[in-house]
Design an enzyme around this catalytic site. Structure first.
Site, PDB file in Angstrom:
ATOM      1  N   CYS A   9      -0.743   2.905  20.901  1.00 62.85           N
ATOM      2  CA  CYS A   9      -1.091   1.727  21.543  1.00 62.85           C
ATOM      3  C   CYS A   9      -0.346   0.266  21.323  1.00 62.85           C
ATOM      4  O   CYS A   9      -0.528  -0.783  21.441  1.00 62.85           O
ATOM      5  CB  CYS A   9      -2.596   1.267  21.483  1.00 62.85           C
ATOM      6  SG  CYS A   9      -2.943   0.549  19.805  1.00 62.85           S
ATOM      7  N   HIS A  55     -14.765   3.034  -1.088  1.00 64.69           N
ATOM      8  CA  HIS A  55     -13.706   1.956  -0.573  1.00 64.69           C
ATOM      9  C   HIS A  55     -12.247   2.824  -0.139  1.00 64.69           C
ATOM     10  O   HIS A  55     -11.482   2.041   0.224  1.00 64.69           O
ATOM     11  CB  HIS A  55     -12.934   1.168  -1.854  1.00 64.69           C
ATOM     12  CG  HIS A  55     -14.217   0.470  -2.381  1.00 64.69           C
ATOM     13  ND1 HIS A  55     -14.030   0.121  -3.693  1.00 64.69           N
ATOM     14  CD2 HIS A  55     -15.441  -0.146  -1.781  1.00 64.69           C
ATOM     15  CE1 HIS A  55     -15.134  -0.971  -3.985  1.00 64.69           C
ATOM     16  NE2 HIS A  55     -15.893  -1.053  -3.133  1.00 64.69           N
ATOM     17  N   GLN A  71     -15.025   4.448  -6.241  1.00 65.98           N
ATOM     18  CA  GLN A  71     -14.611   3.033  -5.843  1.00 65.98           C
ATOM     19  C   GLN A  71     -13.114   3.377  -5.418  1.00 65.98           C
ATOM     20  O   GLN A  71     -12.586   2.526  -4.878  1.00 65.98           O
ATOM     21  CB  GLN A  71     -14.789   1.893  -6.609  1.00 65.98           C
ATOM     22  CG  GLN A  71     -16.410   1.806  -6.894  1.00 65.98           C
ATOM     23  CD  GLN A  71     -16.425   0.628  -7.826  1.00 65.98           C
ATOM     24  OE1 GLN A  71     -16.683  -0.713  -7.528  1.00 65.98           O
ATOM     25  NE2 GLN A  71     -16.332   1.025  -9.090  1.00 65.98           N
ATOM     26  N   SER A 105     -15.418  -1.810 -13.860  1.00 61.61           N
ATOM     27  CA  SER A 105     -16.171  -3.219 -14.500  1.00 61.61           C
ATOM     28  C   SER A 105     -17.319  -3.566 -13.809  1.00 61.61           C
ATOM     29  O   SER A 105     -17.961  -4.666 -14.364  1.00 61.61           O
ATOM     30  CB  SER A 105     -14.722  -4.293 -14.107  1.00 61.61           C
ATOM     31  OG  SER A 105     -14.771  -4.352 -12.699  1.00 61.61           O
ATOM     32  N   TYR A 146       0.821  -1.179   0.096  1.00 59.64           N
ATOM     33  CA  TYR A 146      -0.001   0.071  -0.007  1.00 59.64           C
ATOM     34  C   TYR A 146       0.860   1.487  -0.011  1.00 59.64           C
ATOM     35  O   TYR A 146       0.401   2.287  -0.715  1.00 59.64           O
ATOM     36  CB  TYR A 146      -1.037  -0.115   1.175  1.00 59.64           C
ATOM     37  CG  TYR A 146      -2.118  -0.784   0.703  1.00 59.64           C
ATOM     38  CD1 TYR A 146      -2.203  -1.988   1.277  1.00 59.64           C
ATOM     39  CD2 TYR A 146      -3.083  -0.275  -0.042  1.00 59.64           C
ATOM     40  CE1 TYR A 146      -3.504  -2.948   0.926  1.00 59.64           C
ATOM     41  CE2 TYR A 146      -4.329  -1.035  -0.125  1.00 59.64           C
ATOM     42  CZ  TYR A 146      -4.333  -2.513   0.030  1.00 59.64           C
ATOM     43  OH  TYR A 146      -5.349  -3.127  -0.112  1.00 59.64           O
TER      44      TYR A 146
HETATM   45  C1  BV8 Z   1     -18.648  -6.523   1.595  1.00 61.04           C
HETATM   46  C2  BV8 Z   1      -9.583  -2.779  -1.911  1.00 61.04           C
HETATM   47  C3  BV8 Z   1     -19.852  -7.936   3.341  1.00 61.04           C
HETATM   48  C4  BV8 Z   1      -8.866  -1.311  -1.734  1.00 61.04           C
HETATM   49  C5  BV8 Z   1     -11.307  -3.692  -3.225  1.00 61.04           C
HETATM   50  C6  BV8 Z   1     -22.451  -9.456  -3.099  1.00 61.04           C
HETATM   51  C7  BV8 Z   1     -23.106  -8.282  -2.155  1.00 61.04           C
HETATM   52  C8  BV8 Z   1     -22.218  -8.067  -1.270  1.00 61.04           C
HETATM   53  C9  BV8 Z   1     -20.781  -8.540  -1.558  1.00 61.04           C
HETATM   54  C10 BV8 Z   1     -20.502  -9.385  -2.199  1.00 61.04           C
HETATM   55  C11 BV8 Z   1     -21.272  -9.878  -3.036  1.00 61.04           C
HETATM   56  N1  BV8 Z   1     -20.702 -10.893  -3.825  1.00 61.04           N
HETATM   57  C12 BV8 Z   1     -19.415 -10.990  -3.633  1.00 61.04           C
HETATM   58  C13 BV8 Z   1     -19.178 -10.054  -2.734  1.00 61.04           C
HETATM   59  C14 BV8 Z   1     -17.845  -9.811  -1.734  1.00 61.04           C
HETATM   60  C15 BV8 Z   1     -16.920  -8.867  -2.482  1.00 61.04           C
HETATM   61  C16 BV8 Z   1     -17.201  -8.524  -4.134  1.00 61.04           C
HETATM   62  O1  BV8 Z   1     -17.714  -7.727  -4.715  1.00 61.04           O
HETATM   63  N2  BV8 Z   1     -16.339  -9.337  -4.571  1.00 61.04           N
HETATM   64  C17 BV8 Z   1     -16.372  -9.554  -6.022  1.00 61.04           C
HETATM   65  C18 BV8 Z   1     -14.820  -9.294  -6.587  1.00 61.04           C
HETATM   66  C19 BV8 Z   1     -17.138 -10.803  -6.651  1.00 61.04           C
HETATM   67  N3  BV8 Z   1     -17.478  -7.364  -1.968  1.00 61.04           N
HETATM   68  C20 BV8 Z   1     -16.632  -7.328  -0.720  1.00 61.04           C
HETATM   69  O2  BV8 Z   1     -15.963  -8.029  -0.186  1.00 61.04           O
HETATM   70  C21 BV8 Z   1     -17.138  -5.758  -0.248  1.00 61.04           C
HETATM   71  N4  BV8 Z   1     -17.361  -6.061   1.120  1.00 61.04           N
HETATM   72  O3  BV8 Z   1     -19.225  -7.112   0.897  1.00 61.04           O
HETATM   73  O4  BV8 Z   1     -18.856  -6.818   2.844  1.00 61.04           O
HETATM   74  C22 BV8 Z   1     -20.298  -7.361   4.703  1.00 61.04           C
HETATM   75  C23 BV8 Z   1     -21.229  -7.068   5.055  1.00 61.04           C
HETATM   76  C24 BV8 Z   1     -21.566  -6.878   6.259  1.00 61.04           C
HETATM   77  C25 BV8 Z   1     -20.646  -7.079   7.304  1.00 61.04           C
HETATM   78  C26 BV8 Z   1     -19.281  -7.324   6.948  1.00 61.04           C
HETATM   79  C27 BV8 Z   1     -18.968  -7.585   5.755  1.00 61.04           C
HETATM   80  C28 BV8 Z   1     -16.032  -5.038  -0.204  1.00 61.04           C
HETATM   81  C29 BV8 Z   1     -15.441  -4.869  -1.440  1.00 61.04           C
HETATM   82  C30 BV8 Z   1     -14.374  -3.732  -1.636  1.00 61.04           C
HETATM   83  C31 BV8 Z   1     -13.240  -4.357  -2.004  1.00 61.04           C
HETATM   84  N5  BV8 Z   1     -12.191  -3.817  -2.233  1.00 61.04           N
HETATM   85  N6  BV8 Z   1     -10.105  -3.144  -3.232  1.00 61.04           N
HETATM   86  C32 BV8 Z   1      -7.677  -1.514  -2.733  1.00 61.04           C
HETATM   87  O5  BV8 Z   1      -6.855  -2.064  -2.515  1.00 61.04           O
HETATM   88  O6  BV8 Z   1      -8.021  -0.667  -3.684  1.00 61.04           O
HETATM   89  S1  BV8 Z   1     -11.965  -4.164  -4.649  1.00 61.04           S
HETATM   90  C33 BV8 Z   1     -11.192  -3.141  -5.853  1.00 61.04           C
HETATM   91  O7  BV8 Z   1     -12.118  -3.618  -7.070  1.00 61.04           O
HETATM   92  C34 BV8 Z   1     -11.115  -1.811  -5.841  1.00 61.04           C
HETATM   93  O8  BV8 Z   1     -11.575  -1.194  -4.563  1.00 61.04           O
HETATM   94  C35 BV8 Z   1     -11.797  -1.224  -7.031  1.00 61.04           C
HETATM   95  O9  BV8 Z   1     -12.257   0.091  -6.932  1.00 61.04           O
HETATM   96  C36 BV8 Z   1     -13.034  -1.956  -7.169  1.00 61.04           C
HETATM   97  C37 BV8 Z   1     -13.777  -2.314  -8.501  1.00 61.04           C
HETATM   98  O10 BV8 Z   1     -12.692  -2.418  -9.460  1.00 61.04           O
HETATM   99  P1  BV8 Z   1     -12.846  -1.267 -10.596  1.00 61.04           P
HETATM  100  O11 BV8 Z   1     -12.759   0.057 -10.171  1.00 61.04           O
HETATM  101  O12 BV8 Z   1     -14.112  -1.374 -11.504  1.00 61.04           O
HETATM  102  O13 BV8 Z   1     -11.615  -1.669 -11.458  1.00 61.04           O
HETATM  103  P2  BV8 Z   1     -11.436  -2.593 -12.574  1.00 61.04           P
HETATM  104  O14 BV8 Z   1      -9.970  -2.905 -12.892  1.00 61.04           O
HETATM  105  O15 BV8 Z   1     -12.297  -3.977 -12.272  1.00 61.04           O
HETATM  106  O16 BV8 Z   1     -12.374  -2.389 -13.615  1.00 61.04           O
HETATM  107  C38 BV8 Z   1     -11.792  -1.190 -14.525  1.00 61.04           C
HETATM  108  C39 BV8 Z   1     -12.567  -0.629 -15.752  1.00 61.04           C
HETATM  109  O17 BV8 Z   1     -12.081   0.527 -16.403  1.00 61.04           O
HETATM  110  C40 BV8 Z   1     -12.729  -1.833 -16.796  1.00 61.04           C
HETATM  111  O18 BV8 Z   1     -14.042  -1.991 -17.188  1.00 61.04           O
HETATM  112  C41 BV8 Z   1     -11.903  -1.402 -18.056  1.00 61.04           C
HETATM  113  O19 BV8 Z   1     -12.525  -1.647 -19.185  1.00 61.04           O
HETATM  114  C42 BV8 Z   1     -12.371   0.050 -17.851  1.00 61.04           C
HETATM  115  N7  BV8 Z   1     -10.968   1.045 -18.274  1.00 61.04           N
HETATM  116  C43 BV8 Z   1      -9.810   0.982 -18.240  1.00 61.04           C
HETATM  117  N8  BV8 Z   1      -9.093   1.872 -19.069  1.00 61.04           N
HETATM  118  C44 BV8 Z   1     -10.220   2.902 -19.180  1.00 61.04           C
HETATM  119  C45 BV8 Z   1     -11.465   2.335 -19.040  1.00 61.04           C
HETATM  120  N9  BV8 Z   1     -12.544   2.815 -18.862  1.00 61.04           N
HETATM  121  C46 BV8 Z   1     -12.665   4.325 -19.457  1.00 61.04           C
HETATM  122  N10 BV8 Z   1     -11.414   4.771 -19.786  1.00 61.04           N
HETATM  123  C47 BV8 Z   1     -10.154   4.121 -19.778  1.00 61.04           C
HETATM  124  N11 BV8 Z   1      -9.190   4.722 -20.104  1.00 61.04           N
END
Ligand code: BV8
Length: 264
Positions: free
Chosen positions: A158, A124, A106, A197, A68
């Site tokens: 702590c 996030h 996000q 995504s 990080y």
């Molecule tokens: C939670 C950490 C529950 C920080 C991240 C259903 C409901 C609820 C939860 C879940 C569920 N199903 C599964 C879950 C669990 C999980 C989840 O969603 N998993 C997924 C992967 C299946 N969710 C969780 O765990 C969440 N917590 O639900 O807790 C709970 C409830 C009660 C009590 C306790 C717990 C927490 C989710 C947060 C996880 N943290 N990161 C860090 O290190 O950064 S996730 C990570 O993905 C990042 O945070 C990021 O922001 C997030 C989303 O990704 P994107 O931003 O979309 O990035 P990605 O690369 O995927 O896509 C980029 C896009 O840009 C692409 O489409 C590409 O084509 C496009 N692109 C590229 N270049 C360009 C462009 N577009 C335009 N112009 C360009 N030039």
């Protein structure tokens, strides 16, 4: 020739009372920051389960802190791109017209804030902040820079482990952020879903909720997202190119509607 967006979207923006912009890592790609799931993205080099969850942190705190710290260095050295700046320009114009604008992100890279966006709802967290895992006290940058890379940073109050202020997998999103994002989604006339995504929940529910509540939902992405089939318009293009053109088209539409009102 428009940059692939419809006149409907331009007119909806020109008439909107509240616009919500929902962003993901793609909006920062043109600032040189790796996305997560694109080819060569972060998750192709690191396993999220090894780095972006509490167990990984407790098992190997210095590895996670170092990862990080490196990400924070990269985003601090990066600059907001034309897409971030266009979003900030939209907000300024809406506020000048006595209307509302919200950025629900996000992203944890702080680039919306550095581009000048004011109303930024962080779903996030933010790499700029660190806090103690035990006593929750905010840790200063100085504290983070003291320890060497193989020695985890401990809280000066702590002695607990210091962690980044980001939401890991399996962790709840900040309550107030969710509240604010749901309020914006419920009241938005238009939702621009940019560079995500849309596979991570519950964040991805926000633009869908806006659509269910009557907003016109358009995405800007280099490829269709997971929710492209559930929204009104999917614009293929780089956000750093589409957004400035969309802002110009919106400004022209507002101007011509003002002129027609003045003529009546
Ligand atoms: C939670 C950490 C529950 C920080 C991240 C259903 C409901 C609820 C939860 C879940 C569920 N199903 C599964 C879950 C669990 C999980 C989840 O969603 N998993 C997924 C992967 C299946 N969710 C969780 O765990 C969440 N917590 O639900 O807790 C709970 C409830 C009660 C009590 C306790 C717990 C927490 C989710 C947060 C996880 N943290 N990161 C860090 O290190 O950064 S996730 C990570 O993905 C990042 O945070 C990021 O922001 C997030 C989303 O990704 P994107 O931003 O979309 O990035 P990605 O690369 O995927 O896509 C980029 C896009 O840009 C692409 O489409 C590409 O084509 C496009 N692109 C590229 N270049 C360009 C462009 N577009 C335009 N112009 C360009 N030039």
């Amino acid at each position: 020739m428009s940059k692939g967006f419809s006149d409907i979207l331009v007119q909806r923006l020109a008439r909107a009372r509240l616009v919500m912009v929902f962003t993901g890592a793609g909006v920062s790609a043109e600032s040189g920051i790796a996305t997560f799931r694109d080819p060569g993205g972060m998750w192709s080099k690191f396993k999220p389960e090894e780095l972006a969850n509490v167990n990984a942190f407790l098992n190997n705190p210095s590895l996670v802190q170092t990862w990080y710290k490196e990400r924070k260095r990269v985003v601090t050295e990066a600059e907001p791109n034309a897409g971030h700046l266009a979003i900030a320009a939209f907000e300024r114009d809406f506020l000048e017209r006595g209307l509302e604008f919200a950025v629900v992100t996000q992203n944890v890279d702080n680039l919306h804030q550095r581009a000048g966006s004011k109303n930024v709802i962080e779903l996030h967290g933010n790499l700029a902040r660190n806090y103690c895992y035990e006593c929750k006290r905010d840790a200063s940058d100085e504290e983070m820079n003291t320890a060497s890379d193989d020695e985890p940073v401990h809280c000066v109050q702590c002695s607990g482990l210091v962690r980044p202020d980001v939401v890991w997998f399996g962790e709840q999103l900040p309550y107030q952020s969710i509240e604010d994002a749901v309020d914006a989604a419920r009241r938005a006339s238009v939702c621009l879903c940019i560079g995500t995504s849309a596979v991570v929940y519950p964040a991805a529910q926000i633009p869908l909720m806006a659509g269910e509540e009557g907003a016109y939902v358009a995405e800007i992405n280099i490829e269709p997202s997971a929710i492209a089939y559930q929204i009104d318009e999917s614009i293929q293009g780089k956000s750093g190119e589409v957004l400035p053109a969309l802002f110009e088209a919106y400004k022209e539409a507002v101007l011509s509607s003002n002129q027609s009102i003045n003529l009546n």
